[in-house]
Design a protein around this motif. Structure first.
Motif, PDB file in Angstrom:
ATOM      1  N   PRO A   1       8.708  -1.911  -2.301  1.00 54.22           N
ATOM      2  CA  PRO A   1      10.140  -1.748  -2.556  1.00 54.22           C
ATOM      3  C   PRO A   1      10.526  -0.269  -2.475  1.00 54.22           C
ATOM      4  O   PRO A   1       9.818   0.600  -3.014  1.00 54.22           O
ATOM      5  N   ALA A   2      11.616   0.019  -1.794  1.00 52.32           N
ATOM      6  CA  ALA A   2      12.033   1.398  -1.536  1.00 52.32           C
ATOM      7  C   ALA A   2      12.198   2.199  -2.818  1.00 52.32           C
ATOM      8  O   ALA A   2      11.804   3.370  -2.879  1.00 52.32           O
ATOM      9  N   GLN A   3      12.771   1.589  -3.856  1.00 53.29           N
ATOM     10  CA  GLN A   3      12.987   2.311  -5.120  1.00 53.29           C
ATOM     11  C   GLN A   3      11.654   2.759  -5.715  1.00 53.29           C
ATOM     12  O   GLN A   3      11.524   3.893  -6.177  1.00 53.29           O
ATOM     13  N   ILE A   4      10.667   1.894  -5.692  1.00 53.64           N
ATOM     14  CA  ILE A   4       9.364   2.217  -6.278  1.00 53.64           C
ATOM     15  C   ILE A   4       8.633   3.242  -5.411  1.00 53.64           C
ATOM     16  O   ILE A   4       8.121   4.248  -5.916  1.00 53.64           O
TER      17      ILE A   4
ATOM     18  N   VAL B   1       9.605  -5.824  -9.824  1.00 56.50           N
ATOM     19  CA  VAL B   1       9.089  -5.228 -11.052  1.00 56.50           C
ATOM     20  C   VAL B   1       7.592  -4.991 -10.845  1.00 56.50           C
ATOM     21  O   VAL B   1       6.886  -5.852 -10.319  1.00 56.50           O
ATOM     22  N   ILE B   2       7.111  -3.842 -11.269  1.00 56.72           N
ATOM     23  CA  ILE B   2       5.702  -3.498 -11.103  1.00 56.72           C
ATOM     24  C   ILE B   2       4.854  -4.320 -12.062  1.00 56.72           C
ATOM     25  O   ILE B   2       5.069  -4.317 -13.268  1.00 56.72           O
ATOM     26  N   ARG B   3       3.878  -5.012 -11.502  1.00 55.37           N
ATOM     27  CA  ARG B   3       2.897  -5.761 -12.293  1.00 55.37           C
ATOM     28  C   ARG B   3       1.575  -4.995 -12.360  1.00 55.37           C
ATOM     29  O   ARG B   3       0.908  -4.994 -13.373  1.00 55.37           O
ATOM     30  N   VAL B   4       1.202  -4.345 -11.239  1.00 60.42           N
ATOM     31  CA  VAL B   4      -0.041  -3.586 -11.159  1.00 60.42           C
ATOM     32  C   VAL B   4       0.184  -2.412 -10.213  1.00 60.42           C
ATOM     33  O   VAL B   4       0.847  -2.561  -9.185  1.00 60.42           O
ATOM     34  N   LEU B   5      -0.382  -1.264 -10.565  1.00 62.26           N
ATOM     35  CA  LEU B   5      -0.476  -0.129  -9.648  1.00 62.26           C
ATOM     36  C   LEU B   5      -1.882   0.421  -9.825  1.00 62.26           C
ATOM     37  O   LEU B   5      -2.246   0.871 -10.912  1.00 62.26           O
ATOM     38  N   ASP B   6      -2.658   0.334  -8.786  1.00 60.18           N
ATOM     39  CA  ASP B   6      -4.077   0.670  -8.858  1.00 60.18           C
ATOM     40  C   ASP B   6      -4.433   1.512  -7.643  1.00 60.18           C
ATOM     41  O   ASP B   6      -3.642   1.645  -6.710  1.00 60.18           O
ATOM     42  N   PHE B   7      -5.619   2.061  -7.647  1.00 64.19           N
ATOM     43  CA  PHE B   7      -6.110   2.792  -6.487  1.00 64.19           C
ATOM     44  C   PHE B   7      -6.947   1.849  -5.631  1.00 64.19           C
ATOM     45  O   PHE B   7      -7.654   0.984  -6.151  1.00 64.19           O
ATOM     46  N   ALA B   8      -6.851   2.022  -4.327  1.00 63.15           N
ATOM     47  CA  ALA B   8      -7.504   1.104  -3.391  1.00 63.15           C
ATOM     48  C   ALA B   8      -9.015   1.051  -3.594  1.00 63.15           C
ATOM     49  O   ALA B   8      -9.630   0.011  -3.371  1.00 63.15           O
ATOM     50  N   ASP B   9      -9.613   2.149  -4.065  1.00 61.67           N
ATOM     51  CA  ASP B   9     -11.055   2.126  -4.287  1.00 61.67           C
ATOM     52  C   ASP B   9     -11.435   1.372  -5.569  1.00 61.67           C
ATOM     53  O   ASP B   9     -12.605   1.261  -5.903  1.00 61.67           O
ATOM     54  N   HIS B  10     -10.436   0.828  -6.253  1.00 63.76           N
ATOM     55  CA  HIS B  10     -10.652  -0.017  -7.434  1.00 63.76           C
ATOM     56  C   HIS B  10     -10.060  -1.413  -7.204  1.00 63.76           C
ATOM     57  O   HIS B  10      -9.614  -2.077  -8.145  1.00 63.76           O
TER      58      HIS B  10
ATOM     59  N   LEU C   1      -2.547   0.682  -4.445  1.00 62.23           N
ATOM     60  CA  LEU C   1      -2.149  -0.707  -4.247  1.00 62.23           C
ATOM     61  C   LEU C   1      -1.125  -1.063  -5.312  1.00 62.23           C
ATOM     62  O   LEU C   1      -1.376  -0.901  -6.506  1.00 62.23           O
ATOM     63  N   LEU C   2       0.012  -1.534  -4.868  1.00 65.03           N
ATOM     64  CA  LEU C   2       1.125  -1.881  -5.742  1.00 65.03           C
ATOM     65  C   LEU C   2       1.333  -3.383  -5.703  1.00 65.03           C
ATOM     66  O   LEU C   2       1.439  -3.965  -4.624  1.00 65.03           O
ATOM     67  N   VAL C   3       1.391  -3.991  -6.873  1.00 66.75           N
ATOM     68  CA  VAL C   3       1.697  -5.421  -6.970  1.00 66.75           C
ATOM     69  C   VAL C   3       3.022  -5.546  -7.709  1.00 66.75           C
ATOM     70  O   VAL C   3       3.181  -5.038  -8.824  1.00 66.75           O
ATOM     71  N   THR C   4       3.981  -6.205  -7.056  1.00 62.91           N
ATOM     72  CA  THR C   4       5.294  -6.425  -7.654  1.00 62.91           C
ATOM     73  C   THR C   4       5.597  -7.920  -7.655  1.00 62.91           C
ATOM     74  O   THR C   4       4.964  -8.696  -6.938  1.00 62.91           O
ATOM     75  N   ASP C   5       6.599  -8.289  -8.447  1.00 67.83           N
ATOM     76  CA  ASP C   5       7.031  -9.684  -8.466  1.00 67.83           C
ATOM     77  C   ASP C   5       8.293  -9.824  -7.616  1.00 67.83           C
ATOM     78  O   ASP C   5       8.732  -8.861  -6.973  1.00 67.83           O
ATOM     79  N   ALA C   6       8.888 -10.985  -7.625  1.00 71.88           N
ATOM     80  CA  ALA C   6      10.062 -11.260  -6.790  1.00 71.88           C
ATOM     81  C   ALA C   6      11.271 -10.405  -7.180  1.00 71.88           C
ATOM     82  O   ALA C   6      12.158 -10.182  -6.364  1.00 71.88           O
ATOM     83  N   GLN C   7      11.286  -9.908  -8.422  1.00 73.66           N
ATOM     84  CA  GLN C   7      12.391  -9.061  -8.880  1.00 73.66           C
ATOM     85  C   GLN C   7      12.096  -7.578  -8.653  1.00 73.66           C
ATOM     86  O   GLN C   7      12.825  -6.720  -9.142  1.00 73.66           O
TER      87      GLN C   7
ATOM     88  N   LYS D   1       0.856  -1.186   0.000  1.00 79.74           N
ATOM     89  CA  LYS D   1       0.000   0.000   0.000  1.00 79.74           C
ATOM     90  C   LYS D   1       0.890   1.233   0.000  1.00 79.74           C
ATOM     91  O   LYS D   1       1.917   1.271   0.684  1.00 79.74           O
ATOM     92  N   LEU D   2       0.465   2.232  -0.782  1.00 81.07           N
ATOM     93  CA  LEU D   2       1.199   3.489  -0.870  1.00 81.07           C
ATOM     94  C   LEU D   2       0.217   4.640  -0.707  1.00 81.07           C
ATOM     95  O   LEU D   2      -0.881   4.604  -1.271  1.00 81.07           O
ATOM     96  N   ALA D   3       0.628   5.660   0.012  1.00 82.91           N
ATOM     97  CA  ALA D   3      -0.194   6.863   0.140  1.00 82.91           C
ATOM     98  C   ALA D   3       0.056   7.743  -1.084  1.00 82.91           C
ATOM     99  O   ALA D   3       1.156   7.764  -1.639  1.00 82.91           O
ATOM    100  N   SER D   4      -0.992   8.438  -1.509  1.00 81.68           N
ATOM    101  CA  SER D   4      -0.845   9.412  -2.596  1.00 81.68           C
ATOM    102  C   SER D   4      -1.850  10.529  -2.387  1.00 81.68           C
ATOM    103  O   SER D   4      -2.842  10.339  -1.670  1.00 81.68           O
ATOM    104  N   PRO D   5      -1.629  11.676  -3.007  1.00 78.20           N
ATOM    105  CA  PRO D   5      -2.603  12.766  -2.900  1.00 78.20           C
ATOM    106  C   PRO D   5      -3.958  12.417  -3.518  1.00 78.20           C
ATOM    107  O   PRO D   5      -4.936  13.106  -3.286  1.00 78.20           O
ATOM    108  N   LEU D   6      -4.003  11.346  -4.285  1.00 83.19           N
ATOM    109  CA  LEU D   6      -5.239  10.943  -4.957  1.00 83.19           C
ATOM    110  C   LEU D   6      -5.910   9.757  -4.268  1.00 83.19           C
ATOM    111  O   LEU D   6      -6.843   9.172  -4.818  1.00 83.19           O
TER     112      LEU D   6
END
Length: 183
Positions: free
Chosen positions: A56-59, A24-33, A16-22, A7-12
């Motif tokens: 992940p800190a970089q993301i 890598v971003i697979r999905v970035l969506d808003f929690a209300d979706h 919700l961030l989904v990453t794989d073991a490496q 979970k990530l906070a944003s002004p919007l």
């Protein structure tokens, strides 16, 4: 397939961030979706093993930096999305649209080599199926007449993102007039 949900906070709103073991971003969506996120995961990955994890800190850092005004902070983030060949082609093209600019569905279709003007409809559908909000900047695609048109996460967010990137101007603020005595 093992995937990680953060979970990530944003002004919007919460994201919700989904990453794989490496990482890598697979999905970035808003929690209300959230339902859209899970439907997309099932469609593209079957029933993935989804574990809660810290982002992940970089993301997380790049997304925070983007919202702080460093508009190119997302450019180097790696993504890997499942989808049709056309969808992946469109999503790659979206990543080449610079922050602070917009393009149209028709121009995007032409840039991708589609001569048929009706291809803009297919481009719009692929754009709408984008699973990676903001990083794959589908918000930068507008109608040929300048209308914002659809955005999977809501036109309010699309307008905010385009204003944040200075691709469009906010609507003028109409000053409130003071009521005159006796009126």
């Amino acid at each position: 397939m093992q995937l990680f949900l953060s979970k990530l906070a944003s002004p919007l709103g919460e994201m919700l961030l989904v990453t794989d073991a490496q990482q890598v971003i697979r999905v970035l969506d808003f929690a209300d979706h959230k339902a859209r996120l899970h439907r997309g995961l099932r469609e593209h990955y079957g029933e993935p093993d989804l574990a809660d994890a810290a982002a992940p800190a970089q993301i997380a850092g790049a997304i925070a930096s983007y919202f702080a005004g460093h508009l190119d902070a997302l450019d180097a983030l790696p993504t890997a999305t499942a989808g049709s060949g056309l969808q992946r082609q469109v999503w790659a093209a979206l990543r080449r649209i610079p922050a602070g600019t917009t393009t149209t569905y028709g121009k995007l279709a032409k840039d991708l080599g589609f001569g048929d003007p009706r291809a803009a409809i297919d481009i719009g559908a692929a754009n709408g199926a984008n699973p990676v909000a903001i990083v794959v900047p589908c918000h930068r695609v507008i109608a040929s007449n300048g209308d914002l048109k659809g955005y999977a996460w809501g036109l309010r967010r699309k307008r905010w993102l385009l204003e944040h990137e200075k691709a469009i101007q906010p609507p003028p603020v109409v000053p409130r007039t003071q009521a005159l005595p006796g009126f």
